[in-house]
Scaffold this motif. Structure first.
Motif, PDB file in Angstrom:
ATOM      1  N   SER A 396      42.476  30.244  35.233  1.00  0.00           N
ATOM      2  CA  SER A 396      43.811  30.995  35.916  1.00  0.00           C
ATOM      3  C   SER A 396      43.269  31.994  37.054  1.00  0.00           C
ATOM      4  CB  SER A 396      44.581  31.506  34.997  1.00  0.00           C
ATOM      5  OG  SER A 396      44.113  32.662  34.471  1.00  0.00           O
ATOM      6  N   LEU A 397      42.008  32.586  36.967  1.00  0.00           N
ATOM      7  CA  LEU A 397      41.286  33.716  37.558  1.00  0.00           C
ATOM      8  C   LEU A 397      41.367  33.059  39.183  1.00  0.00           C
ATOM      9  CD1 LEU A 397      40.222  36.542  38.198  1.00  0.00           C
ATOM     10  CD2 LEU A 397      37.958  35.507  37.728  1.00  0.00           C
ATOM     11  N   ASN A 398      41.967  33.620  39.943  1.00  0.00           N
ATOM     12  CA  ASN A 398      41.774  33.746  41.559  1.00  0.00           C
ATOM     13  C   ASN A 398      41.348  34.832  42.064  1.00  0.00           C
ATOM     14  OD1 ASN A 398      42.070  32.819  44.266  1.00  0.00           O
ATOM     15  ND2 ASN A 398      44.190  32.941  44.261  1.00  0.00           N
ATOM     16  N   TRP A 399      40.249  34.912  42.687  1.00  0.00           N
ATOM     17  CA  TRP A 399      39.802  36.058  42.982  1.00  0.00           C
ATOM     18  C   TRP A 399      39.155  35.690  44.530  1.00  0.00           C
ATOM     19  CZ3 TRP A 399      36.050  39.977  39.930  1.00  0.00           C
ATOM     20  CH2 TRP A 399      35.875  40.974  40.836  1.00  0.00           C
ATOM     21  N   ASP A 400      39.768  36.160  45.498  1.00  0.00           N
ATOM     22  CA  ASP A 400      39.077  36.040  47.008  1.00  0.00           C
ATOM     23  C   ASP A 400      38.945  37.217  47.591  1.00  0.00           C
ATOM     24  OD1 ASP A 400      41.815  36.816  47.847  1.00  0.00           O
ATOM     25  OD2 ASP A 400      42.701  34.687  48.004  1.00  0.00           O
ATOM     26  N   ASP A 401      38.961  37.394  48.920  1.00  0.00           N
ATOM     27  CA  ASP A 401      38.628  38.633  49.782  1.00  0.00           C
ATOM     28  C   ASP A 401      39.737  39.466  49.727  1.00  0.00           C
ATOM     29  OD1 ASP A 401      36.003  37.648  50.126  1.00  0.00           O
ATOM     30  OD2 ASP A 401      36.541  36.764  52.045  1.00  0.00           O
ATOM     31  N   GLU A 402      41.060  39.050  49.466  1.00  0.00           N
ATOM     32  CA  GLU A 402      42.192  39.914  49.468  1.00  0.00           C
ATOM     33  C   GLU A 402      42.521  40.357  48.236  1.00  0.00           C
ATOM     34  OE1 GLU A 402      44.699  38.116  52.408  1.00  0.00           O
ATOM     35  OE2 GLU A 402      43.455  38.477  54.039  1.00  0.00           O
ATOM     36  N   ASN A 403      42.748  39.273  47.192  1.00  0.00           N
ATOM     37  CA  ASN A 403      43.668  39.429  46.079  1.00  0.00           C
ATOM     38  C   ASN A 403      42.964  39.038  44.768  1.00  0.00           C
ATOM     39  OD1 ASN A 403      46.265  40.432  47.157  1.00  0.00           O
ATOM     40  ND2 ASN A 403      46.068  38.296  48.263  1.00  0.00           N
ATOM     41  N   ILE A 404      43.295  39.420  43.655  1.00  0.00           N
ATOM     42  CA  ILE A 404      42.827  39.145  42.364  1.00  0.00           C
ATOM     43  C   ILE A 404      44.081  38.745  41.648  1.00  0.00           C
ATOM     44  CG2 ILE A 404      41.639  39.863  40.407  1.00  0.00           C
ATOM     45  CD1 ILE A 404      39.813  41.682  42.096  1.00  0.00           C
ATOM     46  N   SER A 405      43.923  37.581  40.778  1.00  0.00           N
ATOM     47  CA  SER A 405      45.034  37.408  40.017  1.00  0.00           C
ATOM     48  C   SER A 405      44.605  36.516  38.690  1.00  0.00           C
ATOM     49  CB  SER A 405      46.357  36.759  40.701  1.00  0.00           C
ATOM     50  OG  SER A 405      45.769  35.391  41.300  1.00  0.00           O
ATOM     51  N   PHE A 406      45.144  36.557  37.533  1.00  0.00           N
ATOM     52  CA  PHE A 406      45.034  35.727  36.606  1.00  0.00           C
ATOM     53  C   PHE A 406      46.161  35.774  35.618  1.00  0.00           C
ATOM     54  CE2 PHE A 406      43.034  40.064  35.716  1.00  0.00           C
ATOM     55  CZ  PHE A 406      43.655  40.366  34.511  1.00  0.00           C
ATOM     56  N   ASP A 407      46.200  34.702  34.700  1.00  0.00           N
ATOM     57  CA  ASP A 407      47.225  34.669  33.940  1.00  0.00           C
ATOM     58  C   ASP A 407      46.948  34.941  32.357  1.00  0.00           C
ATOM     59  OD1 ASP A 407      49.149  33.631  35.757  1.00  0.00           O
ATOM     60  OD2 ASP A 407      48.334  31.561  35.167  1.00  0.00           O
ATOM     61  N   VAL A 408      47.748  35.579  31.730  1.00  0.00           N
ATOM     62  CA  VAL A 408      47.531  36.224  30.281  1.00  0.00           C
ATOM     63  C   VAL A 408      48.417  35.639  29.361  1.00  0.00           C
ATOM     64  CG1 VAL A 408      47.168  38.029  28.821  1.00  0.00           C
ATOM     65  CG2 VAL A 408      46.510  38.313  31.307  1.00  0.00           C
ATOM     66  N   SER A 409      48.085  34.899  28.442  1.00  0.00           N
ATOM     67  CA  SER A 409      48.806  34.434  27.384  1.00  0.00           C
ATOM     68  C   SER A 409      49.084  35.376  26.198  1.00  0.00           C
ATOM     69  CB  SER A 409      48.264  33.173  26.947  1.00  0.00           C
ATOM     70  OG  SER A 409      49.255  32.479  25.698  1.00  0.00           O
ATOM     71  N   VAL A 410      50.337  35.660  26.023  1.00  0.00           N
ATOM     72  CA  VAL A 410      50.522  36.598  24.971  1.00  0.00           C
ATOM     73  C   VAL A 410      51.362  36.052  23.933  1.00  0.00           C
ATOM     74  CG1 VAL A 410      51.649  38.788  24.459  1.00  0.00           C
ATOM     75  CG2 VAL A 410      50.902  38.448  26.786  1.00  0.00           C
ATOM     76  N   THR A 411      50.835  36.058  22.593  1.00  0.00           N
ATOM     77  CA  THR A 411      51.314  34.943  21.609  1.00  0.00           C
ATOM     78  C   THR A 411      51.623  36.214  20.426  1.00  0.00           C
ATOM     79  OG1 THR A 411      49.972  33.295  22.027  1.00  0.00           O
ATOM     80  CG2 THR A 411      50.951  33.503  19.778  1.00  0.00           C
TER      81      THR A 411
END
Length: 952
Positions: A396-411
């Motif tokens: 899920s990690l998306n790290w480009d020159d402008e933004n960083i995002s990733f998904d976290v599953s919480v159980t």
């Protein structure tokens, strides 16, 4: 004799009637002078209207939810909580009978109808030991006054040897085997909390309003030079000893918005659970009862680090009272004062960026401290009645020159439904060129309620440029700039600032210098505060991470001086300066530059325009000039100087009056009766401890809806200064030691409020992070990285993301320049860099009381409005012969008009009908005048002479 008697009667009656007439005239003059404050006091809020009832009901729901999620469970050994099998409780501690609902000062909200802790626990189904409770009440102790008119720092608690008798304790043991210890601390505007509890002689009963008038302690046995206000008092210590001797199952409730020193709890195995309850507002103690009963699962997290010694953080060596001193010819010392006899006070942020968790996490990474020895509860820490597992969703990690995002599953891996906080941190490389902490909070979010065995996915995102730091030393640019230094950047998923769940990714980034500005900047940020590091009065040493904080012991930049006072010798802390520095201060504070404008602005023309035509018109649209031309000079003067709790009506441009009320925990106002207050929300700290920005939005919307119902447009909130120290008196209304948490909470609260048609005055801009000496224009010194990366950042987020349309400037000075007259702060940074469109109000403006707050300098440098109070006390004379001042007032008027034009006040203007009290006064005047005239008539009329016909 009869003639003399009548003459004397006429003289006495004429004197009496004349005095009554003069008193009537004087009374009318006084009422006219104070008409605005009288009108505000008698301003009726229709609390019974359908709109008000609906708004208040929704506010109470939101306030309750904030408390549900903002109470922090710090300890829960042996799963003592919830008290599933216990319904009877002994509650020890006098404060249980008189808790702290918020704070004092302008942020104080009427809590006369608030749910008290006893009611909250009883509402949750608990039976309280009535005999013990009533015995506390019977002591007759009272909550000390901690307010702007003076502070009494006594900690109410009965003497243990007299109160906690064996008979009373036996009764408690027989009532229940479970005890709650309730401890409370208050704080408020005007003074910071005592760092030493041994100063009964420091209280000054003649101290002035709105200033720290001193400390007075009520119990001699509590005057301990080895203790501070945020520790157990001696009486409380005795009470804890006795309670833990009699009970093995003890819950500690700390009712304080300031972090409380809790290292002593480790010595008591009987204290199994700790709950932190900040100012609970109107109904927050219901949440305490529900959490104890297990009806609510706590999900709050700390917003400040809990060190084992609250005096240990590096900021503490330069927090408090510091004086600039002059050496006299005879070798003695005296206080330096400016040309208007204001003492020259200062405070130095020598700790730099290393505030709170930033220092302790970095010091641990550098190996110079044992973390567990120094820190009891990390930043972002809190427990739950259930357990959660968090993991980054693979791929899920998306790290480009402008933004960083990733998904976290919480159980939810436990057995109770609950909410969890997701926290992402980053670590930037430390090269020695720019100071960087070992970790910084990058983003956070909160789940909805997750049932046992269920999961929720949270997307975490932030901009790459958010990891940049400001290079004020101009190592990477000639002007100063935000910079991403070359090196390894690591993203972490953490449970709190210290506990890593998962290392998400490490990448080596190339150097990026944002010399064209970041994506959110309207103007390229460059060094704007070089003067904070220049000159005799500035800081010599800033804390550096270099070589494992080897300069940590060099931060104390003050000495002790002995000065002679009327009461003898006094020891003061400070540093020596010379007359050149005093001259610099005087020039900065009082010197009005010569005019640069050769012509005055156009005024008083009739272009037949009205402000309601300018809703949605771009701020820079040239049509504004035609509207501004309609203002007379007197219009501008009145508009910018009469800014206390309102903006005035201006007929020439069709501007309606607005009511602008305090305070950060809900709508209130100094000059109003207590029944004109809105819902008392929990303190700002508790809102921040929810880590739920949706609740911040809902609070803003709720206050905004109440504002609509109560005809209130402007709101003196939110307070978003940084918790630089646990001892700041106003921490209750601010959010956190962390600028991201502070900024996100503020931005969402502002957006919610302004979406209801109001405008805010976010405060106190800026570096107003202690109360001591604030009204003396305390000179605040810090390097630009510290200023931008910590203290301005929450305001920046509030403007850029929250759309804030109003600001309150601080009492303090930025270097030698009053914050309300700092063009670098108000024009270059706030307006030009951040794109702020709105108006800036001062903090309370009282003319001669705070002479360094020079109105003309304020107007010329970006401060638009003076908070002069509802009554015209302290309103300054304005130099209307100065063209530059006239143009400055025109710009200020533009800013105010733009704000009002885009508020709900323009669509639903307040009635300009004559207030009821004025109608009553006129009627009384007419009746009184008629009575006086009748009195004169009957006193001096000549009796009719009856003629006897027989005499003819």
């Amino acid at each position: 004799m009869a003639g003399k008697s009548k003459k004397r009667f006429r003289i006495l009656m004429s004197v009496f009637l004349s005095v009554v007439l003069l008193l009537g005239v004087a009374g009318n003059v006084a009422l006219a002078y104070f008409s605005d404050v009288v009108t505000m006091y008698f301003n009726e809020i229709d609390v019974e209207s359908a709109e008000a009832v609906e708004a208040r009901a929704h506010s109470e729901e939101v306030a309750s939810q904030i408390a549900d999620e903002g109470i922090v469970l710090l300890k829960n050994n042996e799963d003592m909580l919830p008290l599933a099998e216990t319904t009877q409780l002994n509650v020890f501690g006098w404060s249980f009978t008189n808790p702290v609902y918020g704070g004092t000062g302008s942020g104080k909200v009427n809590a006369d109808t608030a749910v008290n802790p006893k009611q909250g626990l009883e509402n949750a189904g608990f039976e309280i030991n009535e005999q013990l409770y009533n015995d506390y009440v019977a002591t007759g102790l009272e909550r000390p006054i901690i307010d702007m008119d003076g502070q009494d720092w006594s900690i109410p608690e009965p003497l243990a040897s007299e109160f906690y008798t064996e008979e009373r304790m036996q009764q408690a043991v027989e009532f229940s085997d479970t005890a709650v210890i309730f401890i409370a601390r208050s704080g408020g505007e005007g003074a910071d909390l005592p760092r030493v509890m041994d100063g009964p002689d420091t209280f000054d009963p003649d101290g002035g309003s709105f200033s720290a008038t001193g400390n007075r302690y009520g119990f001699e046995d509590d005057l301990d030079p080895d203790k501070h206000y945020l520790q157990l008092s001696n009486r409380e210590q005795d009470m804890v000893d006795i309670v833990t001797d009699h009970f093995d199952n003890v819950v500690l409730v700390v009712n304080s918005s300031n972090t409380f020193e809790l290292s002593w709890v480790d010595d008591y195995s009987e204290i199994k659970s700790i709950l932190s309850v900040a100012g609970a507002g109107q109904n927050g103690f219901n949440s305490l009862g529900d959490i104890l009963a297990g009806e609510v699962n706590p999900s709050g997290r700390t917003v400040d680090i809990y060190t084992r010694d609250l005096l240990d953080p590096p900021a503490m060596v330069n927090f408090g009272d510091f004086n600039y001193m002059i050496e006299n010819a005879d070798g003695s010392y005296s206080h330096a004062v400016d040309e208007r006899d204001v003492l020259l006070k200062y405070v130095e942020y020598t700790e730099g960026i290393y505030v709170g968790y930033r220092f302790y996490e970095t010091a641990a990474a550098e190996g110079i401290i044992n973390y567990d020895d120094e820190v009891q509860f990390p930043f972002g820490y809190g427990l739950s009645f259930t357990t959660f597992e968090q993991e980054v969703v693979s791929g899920s990690l998306n790290w480009d020159d402008e933004n960083i995002s990733f998904d976290v599953s919480v159980t939810n891996t436990g057995s109770v439904a609950g909410k969890e906080v997701v926290q992402a941190y980053f670590s930037a490389p430390y090269t020695g060129n720019i100071e960087r902490s070992a970790v910084d909070l990058a983003a956070f979010d909160k789940t909805d309620i997750i049932e046992p065995g269920e999961s929720e996915t949270i997307t975490v995102s932030f901009a790459v440029e958010d990891m940049a730091a400001f290079d004020h030393n101009r190592i990477y640019s000639d002007t100063g700039s935000y910079v991403l230094e070359e090196g390894d950047y690591t993203i972490y998923l953490n449970r709190n600032s210290n506990e890593v769940i998962e290392e998400v990714e490490t990448r080596t980034l190339s150097e990026v210098v944002f010399d064209n500005g970041r994506s959110t900047d309207d103007q390229v940020p460059v060094n704007q505060f070089d003067e904070l590091e220049a000159g005799e009065g500035s800081i010599a040493t800033y804390l550096s991470r270099e070589n494992g904080f080897e300069n940590l012991d060099e931060l104390v930049n003050h000495e002790e001086f002995t000065v002679m006072t009327d009461n003898g010798e006094e020891i003061v802390r400070g540093k020596l300066v010379d007359e050149d520095f005093v001259d610099l201060v005087n020039r900065s504070r009082y010197e009005i530059p010569e005019d640069t404008q050769t012509e005055a602005p156009t005024t008083g023309v009739d272009n037949e325009l009205s402000l309601d035509e300018f809703t949605g018109v771009d701020f820079h649209d040239e049509s504004w000039n035609d509207l501004l031309d309609q203002l007379s000079v007197n219009d501008m003067v009145d508009l910018v100087t009469l800014g206390g709790y309102r903006t005035i009506e201006v007929e020439s441009v069709g501007k309606p009056v607005t009511h602008d009320y305090d305070g950060p925990s809900g709508i209130t106002a100094y000059t109003s009766r207590s029944d004109t207050s809105g819902t008392a929300f929990p303190a700002g700290v508790m809102l921040a401890q929810t880590w739920n920005i949706e609740l911040a939005t809902q609070m803003g919307e709720s206050v905004g809806a109440e504002g609509q119902a109560y005809n209130v447009t402007g709101w003196y909130a939110p307070g978003i200064n940084i918790h630089r120290s646990a001892f700041s008196g106003r921490n209750f209304e601010y959010y956190s030691e962390d600028p991201l948490v502070s900024g996100k909470m503020a931005a969402n609260k502002i957006e919610g409020f302004e979406n209801q048609g109001g405008f805010v005055y976010m405060k106190h801009f800026a570096l107003n992070d202690q109360e001591e000496n604030r009204t003396l224009g305390v000179m605040t010194w810090a390097n630009e990285q510290t200023v931008r990366d910590l203290y301005l950042k929450p305001f920046e987020i509030a403007v850029k993301e929250g759309g804030a349309s109003g600001v309150m400037s601080g009492f303090n000075s930025i270097g030698t320049v009053w914050a309300g007259a700092s063009s670098n702060l108000l024009q270059e940074v706030l307006r030009n860099e951040w794109g702020f469109r709105g108006h800036v109000n001062t903090d309370f403006f009282l003319g001669d009381f705070y002479p360094y707050m020079v109105a003309e300098l304020g107007f010329r440098n970006g401060n638009d409005l003076l908070l002069t109070g509802a009554a015209p006390v302290g309103v300054p004379e304005v130099n209307t012969s100065s063209n530059d001042t006239l143009w400055a007032m025109r710009d200020a008027s533009h800013n105010i008009l733009y704000t009002v034009a885009n508020s709900g006040a323009i669509d639903d203007p307040l009635s300009s009908d004559m207030p009821t009290w004025v109608k009553i006064t006129i009627a009384v005047d007419i009746a009184l005048l008629a009575a006086i005239m009748s009195g004169f008539y009957f006193t001096f009329r000549k009796p009719k002479i009856k003629v006897d016909p027989a005499s003819n």
